[in-house]
Structures are given as C-alpha cells and as structure tokens.
Design an enzyme around this catalytic site. Structure first.
Site, mmCIF file in Angstrom:
data_model
loop_
_atom_site.group_PDB
_atom_site.id
_atom_site.type_symbol
_atom_site.label_atom_id
_atom_site.label_comp_id
_atom_site.label_asym_id
_atom_site.label_seq_id
_atom_site.Cartn_x
_atom_site.Cartn_y
_atom_site.Cartn_z
ATOM 1 N N THR A 9 0.727 -1.238 -0.077
ATOM 2 C CA THR A 9 0.119 0.323 0.123
ATOM 3 C C THR A 9 1.203 1.224 0.089
ATOM 4 O O THR A 9 0.945 2.201 -0.658
ATOM 5 C CB THR A 9 -1.021 -0.027 1.269
ATOM 6 O OG1 THR A 9 -1.654 -1.140 0.525
ATOM 7 C CG2 THR A 9 -1.581 1.397 1.320
ATOM 8 N N CYS A 35 -22.751 -7.774 3.568
ATOM 9 C CA CYS A 35 -23.403 -7.687 2.716
ATOM 10 C C CYS A 35 -25.042 -7.408 3.949
ATOM 11 O O CYS A 35 -25.593 -8.140 3.988
ATOM 12 C CB CYS A 35 -24.148 -7.792 1.288
ATOM 13 S SG CYS A 35 -23.791 -10.350 1.855
HETATM 14 N N1 PLP Z 1 -1.643 -4.707 -4.612
HETATM 15 C C1 PLP Z 1 -2.516 -5.723 -4.810
HETATM 16 C C2 PLP Z 1 -2.477 -6.578 -5.681
HETATM 17 C C3 PLP Z 1 -3.242 -6.393 -3.206
HETATM 18 O O1 PLP Z 1 -3.053 -7.796 -3.750
HETATM 19 C C4 PLP Z 1 -2.203 -5.813 -2.526
HETATM 20 C C5 PLP Z 1 -3.335 -6.877 -1.101
HETATM 21 O O2 PLP Z 1 -3.759 -7.397 -0.563
HETATM 22 C C6 PLP Z 1 -1.742 -5.140 -1.654
HETATM 23 C C7 PLP Z 1 -1.473 -4.020 -3.148
HETATM 24 C C8 PLP Z 1 -1.558 -4.082 -0.513
HETATM 25 O O3 PLP Z 1 0.003 -5.148 -0.010
HETATM 26 P P1 PLP Z 1 -0.526 -4.336 1.408
HETATM 27 O O4 PLP Z 1 -1.384 -5.118 2.096
HETATM 28 O O5 PLP Z 1 1.383 -4.882 1.701
HETATM 29 O O6 PLP Z 1 0.171 -3.420 2.015
#
Ligand code: PLP
Length: 329
Positions: A26, A279
């Site tokens: 992230t 949901c």
């Molecule tokens: N990008 C993708 C494609 C992901 O699947 C995830 C997490 O599920 C992330 C980014 C974010 O990763 P993190 O949990 O290390 O912040």
C-alpha cells in the site's frame, strides 16, 4: 540493508535499480504514484490506470483526479484483462504515468505486461509502474523487470513479515517523498527503517523465486482439479480467463446464494474463503472491482478462493463437496 538491497535486485535479475523499503505494498504504491505525480501538481498532466486496480492504486488516482489530473481508467473485458489497443489509444501528448497491476487480486487474471512495456517504451517521458504483489514468485514473468520503471512488492504475500514491502525503481528516478520527515532512504521515504522486516522480505523474495516453478506446478494441479470439478455446475459460474490466469486465485459467483452465506457455511468446516462484500441488509457494500466487472447482485454472490502450496488435494476435495452441498440444497 545494503546487502538486502543487492540480494533482492540480483534475485530479480535487475540492474540500475534501487529500492525504497516500505511498510507494505500500500505504501509502495502510494510512494510510486504520488512520488511521480506530485512533480506535476502545477501543470496537471494525464495519467492512466485500469478500472480494477487494488484500492491502494485506485484511490490515489481518484484523489489525483480530484486535484485536477486527467485520469483514464482503462476498461477490462469480462474476465478482467485490458485490451492493449485501449492503452495505445489512451496515451496523449501529456501522459506522464501509467500504473497497471500484473495479476488481479480479486479474479486472478494476468495483465499483458510484456505488451504494455512495448507500448509505453515508445513514449520515453512516461513512467511505468507495475503492482507485482500477486504475481511475484507465483507466476513466471514473461517480461524483464528491468523494463519497468517502478515495481511494487509486498512481504506478506510471499511469506515475509506482515508490514514489509518495497518499491523497486530505476536508479535515475528521484521521487518526491510520500512519507515526509528525515533524510532516510535518499530523502525518498522518511523514518527509521524496519530492518527485521527488510531482512525477512529479502529471504522471502529469494526463496519464493527459487521455488516458483515447483510451487506453480503443484498449485496449478490443485487449481485445475478444482476448476474441472466446478465447471458445468448450473448454480455457479467461474470468473476466469481461460488463458491469462493465476492458479493461486479462483473467483466463483453463485447464481442464487449470497457469498456471506457460502462463506459461513464453509467456515463451519474450517474452510476460509474471501468475499468481496459486506452485505448486511442496510449497507450492502460490495467490492468496487466486482461491482465494476459484474453488477451489485452478482458481486454480492461472489467468493474468492486462494490456493497455496500448503493446501492439499484432500482440502480441495472437501471444498468441492461442501460447495456442491450448499449449491444443491
Ligand atoms: N496490491 C495488491 C494487488 C494486493 O493484493 C495487495 C494486498 O492484498 C496490496 C497491493 C496491498 O498490500 P499490503 O497489504 O502489503 O499493503
């Protein structure tokens, strides 16, 4: 940290690259996107992504759009893959940044990164960012990591520690820091680094790349066994691309059963699947990616099965029989 950097770069067969260690993908995605785009805050440029990126990409693009950037969200087909012609046609004279994920985390489809690289290469001013979180060490890259300007990876998707990740970028790119503060990591990410997380990430990257072919074969066998046993059942549909798929993720939509009901039923047999919806009758919130690809009704009925090298055929058999039980009730 220097050793960790060079070991990760050599495991990826990259040269002329450097690493910014982060708290996960992230932060790496935010660092890449704002790090490049904030250079253009005064003369808002055009930037491109897809409609089904992880929220840590999509929400940054939405934010930049609010700030005045022009954003193209490339559409995807029913299975979740972009059309390369759409990318070609979307590029404008003032496009500066393209961010496209390798493998989608909800439906497991693989984006055509090799072709994307070819297209973006024709425009040297454009920086290409690829979120490699769901692809690294799981599927084989048919492209060269050297051809991507900014690469995001996450520790906990490859058995590293939760809260570790990295942005791997070209040596000649300087980013505006997303996390501001001291001068750590070449002024590109302030804050004392998490050395334990970094060392864990390094071991994880090396191990997962080494074992990728064997793990792929193993997981792929389980995946095809599952797919073969579920294909043709009239109460569900598999959301997958026949050609460009990761065997680590299978998205299943039930025609008349809510995902939450399926999830709780499976849970009672110690089977844990993901759902893209919360949901309860009041909120009915669904994963925006599923809602985009399907519609709200189907998205509420969709579960995600993750398969790993730790799963066994017996576990997949149990999953199949419980899915059939609930579907045929
Ligand atoms: N990008 C993708 C494609 C992901 O699947 C995830 C997490 O599920 C992330 C980014 C974010 O990763 P993190 O949990 O290390 O912040």
């Amino acid at each position: 940290m220097q050793k960790a950097t060079s070991q990760i770069l050599s495991a990826l067969n990259t040269n002329n690259k450097k690493i910014i260690f982060t708290s996960g993908a992230t932060e790496a995605n935010n660092t890449a996107i704002y790090g490049i785009c904030n250079k253009y805050l005064s003369d808002k440029k055009h930037i491109i992504t897809t409609s089904i990126e992880h929220p840590s990409v999509l929400n940054c693009f939405k934010d930049l759009e609010k700030q005045g950037f022009e954003v193209t969200y490339l559409p995807v087909d029913k299975s979740g893959v972009i059309n390369i012609v759409d990318l070609e046609q979307a590029i404008k004279h003032n496009t500066v940044f393209v961010s496209i994920m390798w493998v989608n985390n909800i439906v497991g489809t693989i984006m055509p990164i090799k072709e994307i690289i070819e297209v973006v290469k024709k425009h040297p001013r454009i920086k290409l960012h690829v979120d490699c979180v769901q692809g690294l060490g799981k599927i084989k890259n048919d492209f060269n990591f050297n051809d991507i300007d900014l690469i995001t990876i996450s520790g906990h998707k490859i058995e590293g520690l939760k809260g570790s990740g990295a942005l791997i970028l070209n040596n000649n790119i300087m980013l505006e820091p997303f996390v501001k503060g001291g001068h750590q990591q070449n002024n590109m990410r302030a804050g004392t680094v998490d050395l334990a997380g970094i060392l864990g990430l390094t071991v994880a990257v090396k191990e997962v790349l080494k074992k990728q072919p064997d793990n792929y074969t193993y997981v792929s066998n389980l995946y095809h066994y599952l797919v073969n046993n579920l294909s043709g059942l009239n109460y569900l549909e598999l959301n997958r691309n026949n050609e460009h798929y990761s065997p680590y993720i299978l998205s299943i939509t039930f025609k008349n059963i809510k995902a939450e009901t399926v999830m709780h039923y499976l849970e009672s047999f110690d089977i844990y699947v993901g759902i893209g919806s919360a949901c309860n009758e009041k909120t009915k919130t669904v994963d925006p990616i599923l809602e985009y690809m399907q519609n709200k009704t189907l998205a509420i009925n969709t579960i995600r099965v993750s398969i790993s090298k730790h799963n066994t055929k017996e576990e997949v058999d149990l999953l199949i029989s419980k899915i059939k039980e609930i579907g045929e009730k």
